[in-house]
Design an enzyme around this catalytic site. Structure first.
Site, PDB file in Angstrom:
ATOM      1  N   TYR A  94       0.847  -1.198   0.000  1.00 58.21           N
ATOM      2  CA  TYR A  94       0.000   0.000   0.000  1.00 58.21           C
ATOM      3  C   TYR A  94       0.880   1.245   0.000  1.00 58.21           C
ATOM      4  CZ  TYR A  94      -4.448   2.399   0.740  1.00 58.21           C
ATOM      5  OH  TYR A  94      -5.573   3.169   0.587  1.00 58.21           O
ATOM      6  N   LYS A 118       1.401  -6.411   9.039  1.00 58.11           N
ATOM      7  CA  LYS A 118       0.573  -5.943  10.137  1.00 58.11           C
ATOM      8  C   LYS A 118       1.346  -4.904  10.956  1.00 58.11           C
ATOM      9  CE  LYS A 118      -3.104  -7.403  12.967  1.00 58.11           C
ATOM     10  NZ  LYS A 118      -2.804  -7.407  14.400  1.00 58.11           N
ATOM     11  N   SER A 155       7.163  -2.674  -2.831  1.00 57.18           N
ATOM     12  CA  SER A 155       8.295  -2.021  -3.487  1.00 57.18           C
ATOM     13  C   SER A 155       9.037  -3.095  -4.284  1.00 57.18           C
ATOM     14  CB  SER A 155       9.215  -1.384  -2.458  1.00 57.18           C
ATOM     15  OG  SER A 155      10.003  -2.373  -1.830  1.00 57.18           O
ATOM     16  N   HIS A 180       4.977  -3.294 -12.869  1.00 57.79           N
ATOM     17  CA  HIS A 180       6.337  -3.027 -13.330  1.00 57.79           C
ATOM     18  C   HIS A 180       6.908  -4.360 -13.818  1.00 57.79           C
ATOM     19  CE1 HIS A 180       9.762  -0.561 -13.771  1.00 57.79           C
ATOM     20  NE2 HIS A 180      10.206  -0.480 -12.537  1.00 57.79           N
TER      21      HIS A 180
HETATM   22  N1  LIG Z   1       5.252   4.973  -7.253  1.00 55.97           N
HETATM   23  C1  LIG Z   1       4.619   4.978  -8.406  1.00 55.97           C
HETATM   24  O1  LIG Z   1       3.867   5.894  -8.670  1.00 55.97           O
HETATM   25  C2  LIG Z   1       4.780   3.865  -9.398  1.00 55.97           C
HETATM   26  C3  LIG Z   1       5.163   2.613  -9.004  1.00 55.97           C
HETATM   27  N2  LIG Z   1       5.120   1.572  -9.872  1.00 55.97           N
HETATM   28  C4  LIG Z   1       5.457   0.235  -9.416  1.00 55.97           C
HETATM   29  O2  LIG Z   1       4.456  -0.176  -8.476  1.00 55.97           O
HETATM   30  C5  LIG Z   1       5.025  -1.020  -7.475  1.00 55.97           C
HETATM   31  C6  LIG Z   1       4.790  -0.423  -6.101  1.00 55.97           C
HETATM   32  O3  LIG Z   1       5.460   0.809  -6.007  1.00 55.97           O
HETATM   33  P1  LIG Z   1       5.038   1.942  -4.959  1.00 55.97           P
HETATM   34  O4  LIG Z   1       3.573   2.052  -4.909  1.00 55.97           O
HETATM   35  O5  LIG Z   1       5.847   3.143  -5.294  1.00 55.97           O
HETATM   36  O6  LIG Z   1       5.448   1.352  -3.564  1.00 55.97           O
HETATM   37  P2  LIG Z   1       6.799   1.494  -2.736  1.00 55.97           P
HETATM   38  O7  LIG Z   1       7.974   1.204  -3.571  1.00 55.97           O
HETATM   39  O8  LIG Z   1       6.774   2.788  -2.017  1.00 55.97           O
HETATM   40  O9  LIG Z   1       6.555   0.286  -1.717  1.00 55.97           O
HETATM   41  C7  LIG Z   1       5.696   0.429  -0.659  1.00 55.97           C
HETATM   42  C8  LIG Z   1       5.122  -0.868  -0.133  1.00 55.97           C
HETATM   43  O10 LIG Z   1       6.105  -1.895   0.006  1.00 55.97           O
HETATM   44  C9  LIG Z   1       5.974  -2.431   1.335  1.00 55.97           C
HETATM   45  N3  LIG Z   1       7.236  -3.014   1.758  1.00 55.97           N
HETATM   46  C10 LIG Z   1       8.486  -2.497   1.665  1.00 55.97           C
HETATM   47  N4  LIG Z   1       9.389  -3.364   2.161  1.00 55.97           N
HETATM   48  C11 LIG Z   1       8.689  -4.446   2.577  1.00 55.97           C
HETATM   49  C12 LIG Z   1       9.041  -5.711   3.156  1.00 55.97           C
HETATM   50  N5  LIG Z   1      10.306  -6.038   3.390  1.00 55.97           N
HETATM   51  N6  LIG Z   1       8.046  -6.588   3.451  1.00 55.97           N
HETATM   52  C13 LIG Z   1       6.759  -6.285   3.216  1.00 55.97           C
HETATM   53  N7  LIG Z   1       6.366  -5.127   2.645  1.00 55.97           N
HETATM   54  C14 LIG Z   1       7.315  -4.234   2.350  1.00 55.97           C
HETATM   55  C15 LIG Z   1       5.560  -1.258   2.189  1.00 55.97           C
HETATM   56  O11 LIG Z   1       4.956  -1.718   3.362  1.00 55.97           O
HETATM   57  P3  LIG Z   1       5.326  -1.101   4.808  1.00 55.97           P
HETATM   58  O12 LIG Z   1       4.646   0.239   4.892  1.00 55.97           O
HETATM   59  O13 LIG Z   1       4.783  -2.088   5.747  1.00 55.97           O
HETATM   60  O14 LIG Z   1       6.828  -0.963   4.841  1.00 55.97           O
HETATM   61  C16 LIG Z   1       4.575  -0.565   1.231  1.00 55.97           C
HETATM   62  O15 LIG Z   1       3.296  -1.151   1.343  1.00 55.97           O
HETATM   63  C17 LIG Z   1       6.503  -1.127  -7.863  1.00 55.97           C
HETATM   64  O16 LIG Z   1       6.641  -2.263  -8.689  1.00 55.97           O
HETATM   65  C18 LIG Z   1       6.763   0.137  -8.649  1.00 55.97           C
HETATM   66  O17 LIG Z   1       7.873   0.064  -9.522  1.00 55.97           O
HETATM   67  C19 LIG Z   1       4.672   1.726 -11.158  1.00 55.97           C
HETATM   68  C20 LIG Z   1       4.282   2.965 -11.605  1.00 55.97           C
HETATM   69  C21 LIG Z   1       4.424   4.123 -10.797  1.00 55.97           C
HETATM   70 MG   LIG Z   2       9.172   3.465 -12.284  1.00 55.62          MG
END
Ligand SMILES: NC(=O)C1=CN([C@@H]2O[C@H](COP(=O)(O)OP(=O)(O)OC[C@H]3O[C@@H](n4cnc5c(N)ncnc54)[C@H](OP(=O)(O)O)[C@@H]3O)[C@@H](O)[C@H]2O)C=CC1
Ligand SMILES: [Mg+2]
Ligand SMILES: CC(=O)[C@](C)(O)C(=O)O
Ligand SMILES: [Mg+2]
Length: 404
Positions: A94, A118, A155, A180
């Site tokens: 999220y 969680k 991520s 992605h």
């Molecule tokens: N940002 C954007 O606008 C764009 C992103 N994308 C793609 O979408 C996907 C998601 O990107 P984005 O929305 O930016 O999210 P992020 O890269 O900011 O990742 C955030 C999520 O990853 C979780 N997370 C991180 N580390 C862990 C872990 N070790 N275990 C469990 N959960 C973890 C976080 O949970 P917690 O809060 O619990 O750490 C959070 O829910 C990627 O593939 C990205 O390349 C594609 C187009 C645009």
């Molecule tokens: Mg990108």
């Protein structure tokens, strides 16, 4: 080409001297229509509409290349809801995209649940957005067990590190969705190898998750690319299209996982983010070194770009922006554009190579897998924020009449 520029120049000449509303003059549309009329007869496909104005026509002419596109208009809400009536979309992660796609799906009346760690930051955020623990919000494993379509929006680094726990939970009846191509294409580094017996698809919004949400709320839509990595059911492509519309896209274009990740990593490091920061800063610093004030340097570099000239490119194209500026500006910009192109091309070539050979992926995995990745990134962003250019920007923005 010559007549094209001439008609645009004439259109803008009529528009430019007056205030902003004149930009909407129909003269521009007429000149576009005239161009299309000239271009159309050479097209072998009668149904091709370069303007994309005709709903239902799926093959459009993008500057001479025919491409298939899918539009929201082809998926009215009842059809969308019917398509997913037996599905539970399990949105894992999220962050920016999870938030945007998740809320859009929910508003579209699709059965969607969220799966995150969680009591992490995302868990808290999801509750704030109205997801209910035990009803629509679950720990990752439980959400995967409940879902029919598993949307992996962790991520990219986390997609790799969590794969050993996620992979054994996946079932052949489920569909695996990414936004992605990263994890799957760079499997040698990420170790993400989807089971062979399930559909694997991609919908990649071409913009920030924040924009995915705001455009949807405005009744507009982000553009997204779609791709199929594995089609076991014969329905993978259709599912990708329906999901693309369901998460809030306005239109979809086709790509592959490979092309998506190469172009995406390249674009964000280039013009979209890295390149623009480098270019803004270089221009600003030279102005400052030559005795210009911060407000002048910022106005002449960032403020005018984002508030006046770049929106014109967005609305009507580069030629229109040029035509809306002075003849003096046009002459100089026409002369300097090729010089900038030549200077930048080797940098872009080096960048593409670094993306293609996995260097960028490995760096991203290494840095973003660290326990301290959030704080580390924050620290580097703070360094940008503390640069004079962006400190000056804060004062400039505060002076906008609508900022008050
Ligand atoms: N940002 C954007 O606008 C764009 C992103 N994308 C793609 O979408 C996907 C998601 O990107 P984005 O929305 O930016 O999210 P992020 O890269 O900011 O990742 C955030 C999520 O990853 C979780 N997370 C991180 N580390 C862990 C872990 N070790 N275990 C469990 N959960 C973890 C976080 O949970 P917690 O809060 O619990 O750490 C959070 O829910 C990627 O593939 C990205 O390349 C594609 C187009 C645009
Ligand atoms: Mg990108
Ligand atoms: C917003 C987007 O599409 C990016 C820049 O590619 C990303 O956030 O990864
Ligand atoms: Mg992107």
């Amino acid at each position: 080409m010559a007549s094209r520029s001439a008609s645009v120049l004439r259109a803008a000449a009529r528009a430019a001297p007056r205030a902003a509303p004149a930009i909407r003059t129909p003269a521009r549309s007429y000149s576009v229509l005239a161009r299309v009329a000239v271009a159309a007869p050479s097209s072998p496909l009668k149904r091709v509409s370069p303007l994309g104005a005709t709903r239902g026509v799926k093959t459009l002419d993008f500057a001479g290349t025919k491409e298939v596109v899918y539009e929201r208009a082809d998926w009215p809400l009842p059809k969308l809801q019917d398509y997913f009536k037996n599905d539970t979309l399990a949105l894992i992660g999220y962050g920016s995209q999870g938030h945007g796609q998740g809320l859009n799906l929910r508003d579209n009346g699709i059965n969607v649940i969220v799966g995150v760690r969680k009591d992490g930051e995302s868990w808290r955020q999801a509750i704030e957005d109205g997801w209910v623990p035990g009803e629509t919000l679950f720990p990752i494993e439980e959400a995967i067990n409940r879902g029919t379509i598993i949307m992996n929006l962790l991520s990219d680094a986390a997609q790799s590190s969590t794969w050993p726990t996620i992979q054994p939970l996946l079932k052949p009846s489920q569909t695996l969705y990414f936004s992605h191509g990263f994890s799957v294409v760079f499997a040698e580094d990420t170790k993400v190898i989807p089971p062979k017996d399930m559909d694997v698809i991609l919908v990649a919004p071409k913009g920030s998750g924040r924009t995915v949400r705001t455009l949807f709320k405005e009744g507009r839509g982000i553009n997204s690319s779609i791709a199929v990595y594995q089609d076991v059911t014969g329905k993978a492509q259709e599912k990708a299209i329906a999901l693309g519309i369901a998460v809030g896209s306005g239109y979809l274009y086709e790509t592959t996982f490979e092309k998506e990740v190469y172009s995406d990593l390249y674009g964000e490091r280039g013009v979209l983010m890295g390149g623009i920061q480098g270019m803004f800063r270089a221009q600003y610093e030279v102005l400052r070194a030559n005795g210009h004030s911060p407000s002048e340097a910022f106005n002449e570099t960032v403020e005018e770009a984002t508030q006046s000239l770049f929106p014109l490119i967005g609305q009507h194209g580069m030629d229109y922006m040029y035509a809306a500026c002075s003849t003096t500006a046009r002459r100089g910009a026409l002369d300097w554009a090729p010089i900038f192109e030549k200077a930048n091309k080797p940098v872009f070539e080096a960048l593409y190579k670094s993306v293609r050979d996995g260097t960028e992926t490995r760096k991203s995995l290494e840095w973003n897998s660290r326990k301290t990745y959030r704080e580390d990134l924050k620290k580097e962003l703070e360094e940008i924020d503390s640069q004079e250019i962006w400190r000056a920007g804060k004062t400039v923005r505060s002076l906008r009449p609508d900022a008050k």
